[in-house]
Enzyme design. Structure first.
Site, mmCIF file in Angstrom:
data_model
loop_
_atom_site.group_PDB
_atom_site.id
_atom_site.type_symbol
_atom_site.label_atom_id
_atom_site.label_comp_id
_atom_site.label_asym_id
_atom_site.label_seq_id
_atom_site.Cartn_x
_atom_site.Cartn_y
_atom_site.Cartn_z
ATOM 1 N N ILE A 159 0.770 -1.144 -0.086
ATOM 2 C CA ILE A 159 -0.024 0.116 0.156
ATOM 3 C C ILE A 159 0.893 1.186 -0.128
ATOM 4 O O ILE A 159 0.254 2.189 -0.573
ATOM 5 C CB ILE A 159 -1.007 0.051 1.164
ATOM 6 N N LEU A 187 4.925 -10.127 4.117
ATOM 7 C CA LEU A 187 4.632 -10.950 3.245
ATOM 8 C C LEU A 187 5.599 -12.254 3.533
ATOM 9 O O LEU A 187 5.452 -13.456 3.166
ATOM 10 C CB LEU A 187 5.149 -10.737 1.750
ATOM 11 N N LEU A 211 0.423 -6.409 -4.452
ATOM 12 C CA LEU A 211 1.371 -5.591 -4.738
ATOM 13 C C LEU A 211 3.018 -5.496 -4.242
ATOM 14 O O LEU A 211 3.520 -5.008 -4.863
ATOM 15 C CB LEU A 211 0.589 -4.073 -4.945
ATOM 16 N N SER A 254 4.852 -9.137 -14.150
ATOM 17 C CA SER A 254 6.065 -8.149 -14.649
ATOM 18 C C SER A 254 6.328 -8.167 -16.224
ATOM 19 O O SER A 254 6.811 -9.423 -16.240
ATOM 20 C CB SER A 254 7.227 -7.680 -13.808
ATOM 21 N N GLU A 270 9.207 -7.632 -16.986
ATOM 22 C CA GLU A 270 10.593 -7.603 -16.723
ATOM 23 C C GLU A 270 10.651 -9.499 -16.875
ATOM 24 O O GLU A 270 11.853 -9.818 -17.247
ATOM 25 C CB GLU A 270 10.853 -7.521 -15.357
ATOM 26 N N TYR A 281 15.287 -10.750 -9.661
ATOM 27 C CA TYR A 281 13.650 -10.083 -9.567
ATOM 28 C C TYR A 281 12.933 -10.927 -10.490
ATOM 29 O O TYR A 281 11.803 -11.268 -10.063
ATOM 30 C CB TYR A 281 13.589 -8.531 -9.697
ATOM 31 N N HIS A 284 5.291 1.400 -15.506
ATOM 32 C CA HIS A 284 4.456 2.578 -15.363
ATOM 33 C C HIS A 284 4.716 3.428 -14.358
ATOM 34 O O HIS A 284 5.516 2.810 -13.340
ATOM 35 C CB HIS A 284 2.953 1.932 -15.023
ATOM 36 N N ARG A 342 6.487 7.911 -8.356
ATOM 37 C CA ARG A 342 7.376 6.803 -8.606
ATOM 38 C C ARG A 342 8.557 6.915 -7.682
ATOM 39 O O ARG A 342 8.785 7.902 -7.495
ATOM 40 C CB ARG A 342 7.839 7.109 -10.123
#
Ligand code: NAP
Ligand code: GDD
Length: 324
Positions: free
Chosen positions: A9, A59, A80, A125, A127, A149, A179, A184
């Site tokens: 969040i 997590l 997320l 992603s 990626e 990643y 994005h 960011r």
């Protein structure tokens, strides 16, 4: 009233998604991890909203995830949270894998065991396409991840598909291309450029050090992309979708667009630092979002030059406060 449980969040996407969900009348249960400094800048403006509930969680803590989902019984879960910086993942591969791969496994298990009727969104992603030269990339393009990643994201992506097929759960993965936004993180290349340009313009900084300027990315606006996340969970059937603009630009093009808009000379202020190159680069990302458009009517609204200007203007205002 529907309840959404959102991890990550305090990040860029978490903040835009929470705004969207609150606007749509959801109760948002927002999970943040404990940090020694307060990290809620992006969502402070939501704290007074009675439908916004911040809870502590991580997590890497299965028991905590299980308890939170049992307590809040969400209708929708948006995963997320991640160590989301590609270059940093080469420096902290174990932590990255722990949160991105194992973290997703833990959340899926908590979801399956406490609220299997809920719908689950996974932040996959672009990626994951890594150094695969095929483009444009779509939902069936081969995944050849080129960083710890990306390897962890591929694991999480495959696990979500496996849980969907094995247990009949409503799990959708958004394969989101880069994005950006004024929110960011400052170490991602677009924001690093817009913030530096604003500070240089105001005489607060002289040099900007960058790595590989030749890499190409399909850059969109985060505010558009969280709408796609929500749309995925409104579909009757869960599925995976590429979310992208369908345009690719080099880092150099983004740099030039921002410096030109700011009236600055790149040659005077920008230097290349070998330190900022990656052990393995992803040379080109270009997404084909036609499935998302056909199935959900999703289309990006903000284009490349509008994004660059939006981010620069916001950083100019921010840097202006610094110089007072
Ligand atoms: P971001 O700004 O880096 O935010 C990441 C969030 O995850 C932060 O809230 C962070 O908390 C949280 N987090 C990290 N480790 C955690 C843990 N162990 N437990 C709980 N929370 C943890 O990332 P973003 O740009 O919003 O991206 C959101 C998701 O989409 C990520 O999974 C990212 O990998 C994925 N993604 C992003 C893009 C993109 O271009 N932005 C594209 C494709 C996929 P702190 O504030 O405490 O650090
Ligand atoms: N961060 C950074 N800093 N990147 C630089 C720099 C620099 O100084 N100089 C050049 N680059 C190049 C990188 O080598 C890369 O090719 C490109 O700029 C974009 O880098 P980032 O902005 O760090 O983003 P990313 O593409 O590695 O990863 C982002 O997008 C992924 C989706 O494709 C992240 O948001 C990931 O979490 C996300 O999954």
């Amino acid at each position: 009233m529907k309840t959404a449980f959102v991890t990550g969040i305090t990040g860029q996407d978490g903040s835009y998604l929470a705004e969207l969900l609150l606007f749509k009348g959801y109760k948002v249960v927002a999970m943040k991890r404990r940090t020694s400094l307060i990290s809620t800048d992006r969502v402070n403006h939501l704290m007074e909203n009675e439908n916004f509930h911040m809870v502590y969680g991580n997590l890497n803590d299965s028991g905590c995830l299980h308890r939170l989902l049992l307590e809040h019984k969400p209708d929708e879960i948006y995963n997320l949270a991640a160590q989301s910086h590609v270059r940093v993942s080469f420096e902290t591969p174990e932590e990255t894998t722990e949160f991105v791969a194992m973290g997703t496994l833990r959340l899926l298990e908590a979801f399956r065991n406490t609220c299997p009727e809920a719908r689950f969104y996974q932040a996959s992603s672009s990626e994951m396409f890594g150094d695969n030269p095929e483009n444009p990339q779509n939902e069936t393009t081969r995944l050849t991840p080129a960083s710890p990643y990306a390897c962890a994201k591929v694991y999480a992506h495959n696990l979500c598909r496996n849980y969907r097929e094995s247990y009949g759960l409503h799990i959708s993965s958004g394969i989101l291309f880069n994005h950006e936004s004024p929110r960011r993180g400052e170490t991602f290349v677009t924001r690093k450029i817009t913030l530096a340009a604003a500070r240089i313009k105001l005489g607060l900084q002289d040099k900007l050090y960058l790595g590989n300027l030749d890499a190409k990315r399909d850059w969109g606006f985060a505010g558009d992309y969280v709408e796609a996340m929500w749309l995925m969970l409104q579909q009757d059937t869960p599925d995976d979708y590429v979310i992208a603009t369908g345009e690719t630009h080099s880092v150099k093009e983004f740099l030039d667009a921002v410096f030109e808009h700011a009236g600055l000379d790149v040659n005077e202020h920008v230097e290349i630092s070998e330190r900022l190159f990656r052990p393995h680069e992803v040379p080109l990302l270009l997404g084909d979002p036609s499935k998302a458009e056909q199935a959900m009517g999703w289309k990006p609204k903000v284009k490349f030059s509008g994004l660059a200007k939006m981010m620069y203007e916001s950083d100019l205002e921010l840097a202006g406060k610094e110089s007072v």
